[in-house]
Write a protein that holds these residues in place. Structure first.
Motif, short mmCIF file in Angstrom:
data_model
loop_
_atom_site.label_atom_id
_atom_site.label_comp_id
_atom_site.label_asym_id
_atom_site.label_seq_id
_atom_site.Cartn_x
_atom_site.Cartn_y
_atom_site.Cartn_z
N THR A 1 -8.44 26.17 -23.41
CA THR A 1 -8.60 24.70 -23.44
C THR A 1 -9.66 24.23 -22.45
OG1 THR A 1 -6.33 24.38 -24.24
CG2 THR A 1 -7.40 22.50 -23.16
N PRO A 2 -9.57 24.62 -21.17
CA PRO A 2 -10.67 24.20 -20.27
C PRO A 2 -11.99 24.90 -20.60
CG PRO A 2 -9.12 25.64 -19.10
CD PRO A 2 -8.49 25.29 -20.40
N LEU A 3 -11.93 26.14 -21.10
CA LEU A 3 -13.16 26.82 -21.49
C LEU A 3 -13.85 26.07 -22.62
CD1 LEU A 3 -12.52 30.68 -21.47
CD2 LEU A 3 -14.21 29.40 -20.16
N ASN A 4 -13.06 25.53 -23.52
CA ASN A 4 -13.61 24.75 -24.62
C ASN A 4 -14.43 23.58 -24.08
OD1 ASN A 4 -13.82 23.86 -27.41
ND2 ASN A 4 -12.40 22.23 -26.83
N ALA A 5 -13.89 22.93 -23.05
CA ALA A 5 -14.61 21.80 -22.44
C ALA A 5 -15.85 22.28 -21.70
CB ALA A 5 -13.68 21.05 -21.49
N VAL A 6 -15.73 23.38 -20.94
CA VAL A 6 -16.87 23.88 -20.17
C VAL A 6 -18.02 24.29 -21.09
CG1 VAL A 6 -17.64 25.73 -18.63
CG2 VAL A 6 -15.45 24.63 -18.23
N ILE A 7 -17.69 25.13 -22.10
CA ILE A 7 -18.73 25.60 -23.00
C ILE A 7 -19.28 24.45 -23.85
CG2 ILE A 7 -19.19 27.10 -24.98
CD1 ILE A 7 -17.17 29.07 -23.84
N GLY A 8 -18.39 23.58 -24.33
CA GLY A 8 -18.84 22.46 -25.15
C GLY A 8 -19.74 21.51 -24.38
N MET A 9 -19.34 21.15 -23.16
CA MET A 9 -20.18 20.25 -22.35
C MET A 9 -21.50 20.92 -21.98
SD MET A 9 -18.95 17.28 -21.99
CE MET A 9 -17.44 16.33 -22.12
N SER A 10 -21.45 22.23 -21.74
CA SER A 10 -22.70 22.94 -21.42
C SER A 10 -23.66 22.85 -22.59
CB SER A 10 -22.41 24.40 -21.08
OG SER A 10 -21.56 24.50 -19.96
N ASN A 11 -23.13 23.06 -23.80
CA ASN A 11 -23.99 22.97 -24.99
C ASN A 11 -24.57 21.57 -25.16
OD1 ASN A 11 -23.77 25.65 -25.94
ND2 ASN A 11 -21.79 25.23 -26.86
N LEU A 12 -23.72 20.57 -24.93
CA LEU A 12 -24.19 19.18 -25.08
C LEU A 12 -25.26 18.85 -24.05
CD1 LEU A 12 -20.82 17.32 -25.76
CD2 LEU A 12 -22.68 17.70 -27.38
N LEU A 13 -25.04 19.28 -22.80
CA LEU A 13 -26.03 18.98 -21.75
C LEU A 13 -27.33 19.72 -21.98
CD1 LEU A 13 -23.66 19.05 -18.64
CD2 LEU A 13 -24.77 17.04 -19.63
N ILE A 14 -27.24 20.97 -22.49
CA ILE A 14 -28.46 21.73 -22.74
C ILE A 14 -29.29 21.08 -23.84
CG2 ILE A 14 -29.31 23.92 -23.70
CD1 ILE A 14 -27.05 25.31 -22.17
N THR A 15 -28.61 20.52 -24.86
CA THR A 15 -29.34 19.85 -25.94
C THR A 15 -29.85 18.47 -25.53
OG1 THR A 15 -27.27 18.95 -26.83
CG2 THR A 15 -28.02 21.07 -27.70
N GLY A 16 -29.54 18.02 -24.32
CA GLY A 16 -29.95 16.69 -23.88
C GLY A 16 -31.24 16.66 -23.09
N ASN A 17 -32.10 17.70 -23.29
CA ASN A 17 -33.40 17.78 -22.59
C ASN A 17 -33.26 17.67 -21.07
OD1 ASN A 17 -34.86 17.99 -25.04
ND2 ASN A 17 -34.75 15.76 -25.30
N PRO A 18 -32.51 18.58 -20.44
CA PRO A 18 -32.38 18.53 -18.98
C PRO A 18 -33.66 19.02 -18.29
CG PRO A 18 -31.29 20.47 -19.81
CD PRO A 18 -31.77 19.71 -21.02
N ARG A 19 -33.77 18.77 -16.97
CA ARG A 19 -34.89 19.29 -16.20
C ARG A 19 -34.80 20.82 -16.18
NH1 ARG A 19 -32.85 15.80 -12.29
NH2 ARG A 19 -32.48 17.66 -10.97
N PRO A 20 -35.91 21.51 -15.95
CA PRO A 20 -35.88 22.99 -15.92
C PRO A 20 -34.83 23.55 -14.96
CG PRO A 20 -38.13 22.23 -15.97
CD PRO A 20 -37.27 21.00 -15.81
N ASP A 21 -34.73 22.95 -13.74
CA ASP A 21 -33.74 23.47 -12.80
C ASP A 21 -32.31 23.21 -13.29
OD1 ASP A 21 -34.27 20.72 -12.43
OD2 ASP A 21 -33.26 20.77 -10.48
N GLN A 22 -32.11 22.05 -13.95
CA GLN A 22 -30.79 21.75 -14.50
C GLN A 22 -30.46 22.69 -15.67
OE1 GLN A 22 -31.41 17.62 -15.47
NE2 GLN A 22 -30.36 16.90 -13.60
N ARG A 23 -31.47 22.96 -16.51
CA ARG A 23 -31.26 23.86 -17.64
C ARG A 23 -30.85 25.25 -17.14
NH1 ARG A 23 -32.43 24.60 -22.97
NH2 ARG A 23 -33.28 22.51 -23.13
#
Length: 615
Positions: free
Chosen positions: A238-260
Motif C-alpha cells: 500500500t505505501p509502495l503503491n503511493a511511493v512508486i505512483g507519486m514518483s512516476n507522476l513527478l517524473i512525468t511533470g518535467n522536474p529539474r535534472p537534479d530532481q529527476r
C-alpha cells in the motif's frame, strides 16, 4: 545378536539380544535349556541301555547325546538358532527311524511321544513349512511300518531289542517333560508378544493422535503464515503503491535534472523493495504446493520480446550489449503453456545476468531443437560475460536465500531467491537447469521445455483495439467510481486519472460504493478489496445482485495489495471482471480500463456471478 562371545562361554545372557523379538529370544532359551535337559536325560537312558546290552539303542542314544553336547556348545558360541534347530530335528528323525525300523522294530508310546515332540519343535522353532516337512518325515515311515507289520511283510534277519519297563518309564517321562517345557515356554512367549503388540498398538494410537494434532497445528501454522504474508504484503504494498505512483507522476511533470535524478533513485529503491517482497511471496506460493500451471495459447517470439524489452534498456544503461535470438521457425506457431511462469523464469535469469555483468554482453536464445509438428521442444539459454561462479558453489546458488558468496550479497544485493524460484518452477514441470560457469569469464543457464502446438498459425495484431486513447475526448466521458479507504491512494489515483481526463467519484468503503451505484450511473468501478464496513468482495457481490441489468453488469476491476494464493479465484467468484496488483503499472491499469469500457461485450461474460477474467 552378540557374535563376539568367546568359545568358553556357557552363559545364556551373552547370546540373547535386545535386537531380537520376544519369540526369537524365547527360541534361544528353549534351545539352551532344552539341550541341557536332553543331555541329562540321554545320559541316564544311555547308561540304562548300555547296562542292558542293547547295542543299537546304545549307538543311537550315544549319537544323540554327543550331538546335544556339540549343539549346546555351538549355541553358546555362535547362537544361530535356525541352523541348530534343523540339526536337532535331523538327528532326532534319524535316531527315531533307526529305533523303530532296526532296534525295536515296532511303534510304541515312546515313538509316538518323540514324533509329537518333533512336530511341536519343528512348528514352533522353524515355522509352518519346516514343521510340516519334519512331521511328514517321521509320520509317513511310521505308518509304512505299521502297514507292513499288519500284512506280515516286515521281517529282519535278527531279533529286535527288548526294552525293559524302567527304560520306557524314563523315556516317557523325559518326552513328556520336554513336550510340557516346549508348550509352557512358547505359551509365555506368545502372551508376552501379545502384550507387547497391545502396548505397541496403544503407543501407535497415541502417536497417531499426536501426529494428527501436529498436522492440524502445521496446517494452522501454514494458514497463519499465509494470512501473515497477505497482511504484510498489503501493509507493504500500500505505501509502495503511493511511493512508486507519486514518483512516476513527478517524473512525468518535467522536474529539474537534479530532481529527476533524486526521483529516479527513489523509484529504483522502491522497485527493489517491491522485487524483494514479490520474490518472498512467489517462493512461499511455490513451496506451499498451491501453484497451478496454466495452459493457454501464446506466441513465443512475441513473449520473449515482451520479457526482454525492458531488460534491454536496463542493459544499455550499464553499457552492456544485449542480444535476443529467437528461432525463426517459431514465428508463426501458437504454443500451449504457461506464459506467466515462462516469463518469471526467463526474467529472473536475464535480471541475474544483467546484475552480475559489469561489461561485455548478454545473449538470450530460444532455439527449436525438435519439431514434431504437433509438439516442439525449445532450448532456452541465457549467457553472460559476468563474474561467473565457482564450480563447487554451482549447486548452492539454487538454494533459497543463498548467493555465490557473502561479498556478492554485499556488492549486488538481492534476496538470493531468484534462482531458487527458477529451479522450483522447472522441477514442478519435471525439468532441470543446466549451468556452465567459470569465474571471471561468465555463466550460461539453459533448459529444455516441450510445448504442444496449436493448429492455427499466429497472426500479429494489426488493429489497435481498444480505440480509446489517452488524449482522446472519450476518456473524459468515462464515469468512474473508486472504492478506496486509504487517502494517500485516493490522492494518487486522482492525480493519475487527471492525466487521462477522468474525474472519478470516491467511496470510502464497500457499503458506500453500493449506495453510490444504486443512485448513480457509472461506466466502470475500481474496487479496493480490504476496506472497513464492507470489503470489496462483498460489495461486488451486492452490485451483481442489483435488479437493474446495467448496474449489475458494470465492469469492476479489483485493486489489491494482497498476497493470497487464491486471489484470482476469489475475485472471479465475487463477480469482478479483472484485478490489478498494487503497486500497479499505470499502462497496465489503462489497458484494462480500455478493454472493459471500449468493449462492452466483455461485461457480458459474467454468468451466474462468475466472470471470465480477460487474458
Amino acid at each position: 545378536m552378540n557374535r563376539k562371545v568367546r568359545f568358553s562361554n556357557f552363559s545364556i545372557r551373552r547370546i540373547l539380544s535386545n535386537d531380537l523379538s520376544i519369540l526369537d529370544n524365547a527360541r534361544l532359551r528353549l534351545l539352551y535349556y532344552g539341550l541341557a535337559l536332553s543331555f541329562f536325560t540321554l545320559s541316564v537312558i544311555l547308561a540304562d541301555v548300555i547296562y542292558q546290552h542293547h547295542i543299537i539303542l546304545s549307538i543311537t542314544t550315544g549319537m544323540m547325546l554327543v550331538s546335544s553336547v556339540a549343539l549346546f556348545k555351538f549355541l553358546t558360541y555362535r547362537p544361530r538358532w535356525i541352523a541348530i534347530s534343523h540339526l536337532i530335528l535331523i538327528v532326532a528323525t534319524i535316531a527315531n527311524l533307526i529305533n523303530i525300523f532296526i532296534a525295536i522294530q515296532n511303534v510304541d508310546v515312546v515313538t509316538v511321544e518323540v514324533i509329537i515332540m518333533i512336530m511341536l519343535f519343528g512348528f514352533y522353532m522353524l515355522g509352518k513349512e519346516a514343521g510340516l516337512i519334519y512331521s511328514l518325515l517321521n509320520i509317513v515311515p511310521v505308518l509304512t511300518l505299521l502297514l507292513l507289520q499288519y500284512s506280515n511283510n516286515y521281517v529282519l534277519p535278527f531279533k529286535p531289542e527288548k526294552v525293559d519297563q524302567t527304560t520306557t518309564i524314563i523315556a516317557v517321562f523325559a518326552c513328556l517333560a520336554l513336550i510340557a517345557f516346549i508348550h509352557s515356554h512358547f505359551y509365555n512367549a506368545f502372551i508376552k508378544t501379545i502384550k507387547e503388540l497391545k502396548e505397541t498398538s496403544d503407543k501407535q494410537t497415541e502417536l497417531t493422535a499426536e501426529f494428527t494434532l501436529a498436522i492440524e497445528k502445521a496446517q494452522k501454522s501454514s494458514e497463519a503464515k499465509s494470512e501473515f504474508l497477505s497482511t504484510m504484503s498489503h501493509e507493504i504494498r500500500t505505501p509502495l503503491n503511493a511511493v512508486i505512483g507519486m514518483s512516476n507522476l513527478l517524473i512525468t511533470g518535467n522536474p529539474r535534472p537534479d530532481q529527476r535524478e533524486n526521483l529516479e533513485v527513489l523509484k529504483f529503491s522502491a522497485g527493489n523493495l517491491l522485487s524483494i517482497v514479490n520474490d518472498v511471496l512467489d517462493f512461499n506460493k511455490i513451496e506451499s504446493g498451491r501453484l497451478v500451471f496454466e495452459n493457454t495459447k501464446f506466441n513465443l517470439p512475441e513473449l520473449m520480446q515482451n520479457i526482454c524489452g525492458g531488460q534491454m534498456m536496463t542493459a544499455q544503461v550499464k553499457g552492456i550489449l544485449f542480444k535476443l535470438d529467437v528461432d525463426s521457425t517459431l514465428n508463426r506457431k501458437m504454443l500451449f503453456g504457461d506464459p506467466t511462469r515462462i516469463t518469471q523464469i526467463v526474467f529472473n535469469l536475464v535480471s541475474n545476468a544483467i546484475k552480475f555483468t559489469a561489461d561485455g554482453n548478454i545473449a538470450v536464445k530460444a532455439t527449436c531443437i525438435e519439431d514434431r509438428h504437433n509438439r516442439v521442444t525449445v532450448n532456452f539459454s541465457v549467457k553472460d560475460t559476468g563474474i561467473g561462479i565457482e564450480q563447487k558453489r554451482l549447486n548452492l546458488i539454487f538454494e533459497p536465500f543463498i548467493q555465490e558468496s557473502t561479498s556478492t550479497t554485499r556488492q549486488y544485493g538481492g534476496t538470493g531467491l531468484g534462482l531458487a524460484i527458477v529451479k522450483r518452477l522447472l522441477e514442478l514441470q519435471g525439468l532441470k537447469m543446466k549451468v556452465t560457469s567459470k569465474p571471471g569469464v561468465g555463466s550460461e543457464f539453459s533448459f529444455n521445455m516441450e510445448f504442444p502446438v496449436a493448429t492455427e498459425a499466429f497472426e500479429p495484431s494489426t488493429s489497435n483495439l481498444p480505440q480509446i486513447t489517452e488524449n482522446g475526448q472519450t476518456l473524459s466521458a468515462i464515469r468512474m467510481l473508486i472504492a478506496e479507504d486509504n487517502p494517500v491512494n485516493v490522492m494518487l489515483m486522482k492525480k493519475l486519472l487527471s492525466k487521462w481526463n477522468i474525474v472519478p467519484s470516491i467511496a470510502e468503503n464497500g457499503e458506500r460504493a453500493v449506495e453510490l451505484i444504486q443512485y448513480g450511473n457509472f461506466d466502470i468501478i475500481l474496487m479496493d478489496l480490504q476496506m472497513p464496513v464492507m470489503n470489496g468482495f462483498d460489495a461486488a457481490k451486492e452490485i451483481r445482485k442489483m435488479p437493474d441489468p446495467k448496474k449489475s453488469s458494470i465492469p469492476i476491476i479489483a485493486l489489491t495489495a494482497s498476497a493470497l494464493f487464491d486471489i484470482r479465484e476469489r475475485v472471479q467468484e465475487s463477480g469482478m471482471n479483472d484485478y490489478v496488483s498494487k503497486p500497479f503499472i499505470p499502462n497496465e491499469l489503462f489497458e484494462k480500463i480500455q478493454n472493459l469500457v471500449a468493449n462492452p461485450t466483455i461485461s457480458k461474460f459474467i454468468v451466474a456471478g462468475k466472470p471470465v477474467a480477460p487474458q
